[in-house]
Design a protein around this motif. Sequence first.
Motif, mmCIF file in Angstrom:
data_model
loop_
_atom_site.group_PDB
_atom_site.id
_atom_site.type_symbol
_atom_site.label_atom_id
_atom_site.label_comp_id
_atom_site.label_asym_id
_atom_site.label_seq_id
_atom_site.Cartn_x
_atom_site.Cartn_y
_atom_site.Cartn_z
ATOM 1 N N TRP A 98 19.775 10.928 34.254
ATOM 2 C CA TRP A 98 21.194 10.589 34.147
ATOM 3 C C TRP A 98 21.789 10.912 32.782
ATOM 4 C CZ3 TRP A 98 22.387 7.007 30.438
ATOM 5 C CH2 TRP A 98 21.334 6.200 29.984
ATOM 6 N N LEU A 99 20.981 11.312 31.811
ATOM 7 C CA LEU A 99 21.532 11.617 30.494
ATOM 8 C C LEU A 99 22.267 12.962 30.505
ATOM 9 C CD1 LEU A 99 18.832 10.423 27.947
ATOM 10 C CD2 LEU A 99 21.045 9.419 28.439
ATOM 11 N N PRO A 100 23.434 13.035 29.831
ATOM 12 C CA PRO A 100 24.227 14.269 29.844
ATOM 13 C C PRO A 100 23.704 15.334 28.890
ATOM 14 C CG PRO A 100 25.400 12.548 28.645
ATOM 15 C CD PRO A 100 24.136 11.932 29.157
ATOM 16 N N VAL A 101 22.822 16.171 29.413
ATOM 17 C CA VAL A 101 22.299 17.317 28.661
ATOM 18 C C VAL A 101 22.442 18.559 29.531
ATOM 19 C CG1 VAL A 101 20.626 15.957 27.345
ATOM 20 C CG2 VAL A 101 19.943 16.984 29.504
ATOM 21 N N TYR A 102 22.394 19.708 28.883
ATOM 22 C CA TYR A 102 22.434 20.950 29.655
ATOM 23 C C TYR A 102 21.133 21.111 30.430
ATOM 24 C CZ TYR A 102 26.637 22.353 27.192
ATOM 25 O OH TYR A 102 27.916 22.410 26.709
ATOM 26 N N ARG A 103 21.265 21.679 31.641
ATOM 27 C CA ARG A 103 20.118 21.906 32.515
ATOM 28 C C ARG A 103 20.073 23.358 32.949
ATOM 29 N NH1 ARG A 103 18.010 16.959 33.743
ATOM 30 N NH2 ARG A 103 19.315 15.258 33.007
ATOM 31 N N TYR A 133 16.591 19.401 23.407
ATOM 32 C CA TYR A 133 17.620 19.250 24.428
ATOM 33 C C TYR A 133 18.981 19.356 23.761
ATOM 34 C CZ TYR A 133 13.615 16.727 26.350
ATOM 35 O OH TYR A 133 12.376 16.355 26.750
ATOM 36 N N GLU A 134 19.983 19.756 24.524
ATOM 37 C CA GLU A 134 21.332 19.851 23.980
ATOM 38 C C GLU A 134 22.255 18.926 24.766
ATOM 39 O OE1 GLU A 134 22.857 23.809 22.823
ATOM 40 O OE2 GLU A 134 20.972 24.541 23.676
ATOM 41 N N ALA A 135 22.816 17.965 24.063
ATOM 42 C CA ALA A 135 23.733 17.018 24.697
ATOM 43 C C ALA A 135 25.098 17.671 24.906
ATOM 44 C CB ALA A 135 23.892 15.791 23.815
ATOM 45 N N HIS A 136 25.829 17.166 25.888
ATOM 46 C CA HIS A 136 27.210 17.597 26.091
ATOM 47 C C HIS A 136 28.046 16.370 26.432
ATOM 48 C CE1 HIS A 136 26.989 17.095 30.455
ATOM 49 N NE2 HIS A 136 25.852 17.757 30.452
ATOM 50 N N PRO A 137 29.366 16.428 26.172
ATOM 51 C CA PRO A 137 30.221 15.281 26.502
ATOM 52 C C PRO A 137 30.245 15.041 28.006
ATOM 53 C CG PRO A 137 31.399 16.889 25.142
ATOM 54 C CD PRO A 137 30.112 17.517 25.566
#
Length: 197
Positions: A98-103, A133-137
């Motif tokens: 559920w964490l907002p990261v790029y996939r 990992y790279e987070a996104h808004p």
Amino acid sequence: MFKTRMTPKQINEYADLVRCVKGNEVVHTIKGIALEGAPGMGKTACIRAIAKRWEQPCITVSINQWVNAADIVAYSYKGYKDDLGNFELAGEDEIPPWLPVYRIDPTDSTKRVKTTDATKGYKVWRDKKTGQYEAHPAVILLDEFSAARPSVQAAFLCVSLDRVVKNFKLDNDTTFFVAFNSCERAGFEMQNNEISD
């Protein structure tokens, strides 16, 4: 608290009030918002409309499914879907779905997609240089909040305030919404755990 359904115009006005953007810069934003109302009032639809207005993905987390607060950060449910749609266990360092990261886009492994309700099971994209990992808004909807155990409620509230899960830091422009059923209905207090101020 809204007693009736909001019109699309009201939703847009509310979205612009909560998150003010000038040009490409976010001037201010409220990082956590709670919506209370009876089932069917449109809380989830309202939150998804706000996410669309902000051009951010909406990630729904039904927190009443968690039994232990530790599961939120312990990754005990880790896994992903492979290219054929089969579920496979992830490595020990994978993050919660559920964490907002790029996939990784399953149709093209050289492309990345944002985490949404539809892409939660995809493999996590890692930066080729750093391996991170790279987070996104994103807009994260903590749904069925009133039906969750108090320890799980508290753990998610800590995540929304600290903006950190284990070693992972959320993007600064991520907003949490909490949706729970109205406590004013007769008999409601017997069906749900107490929600603190």
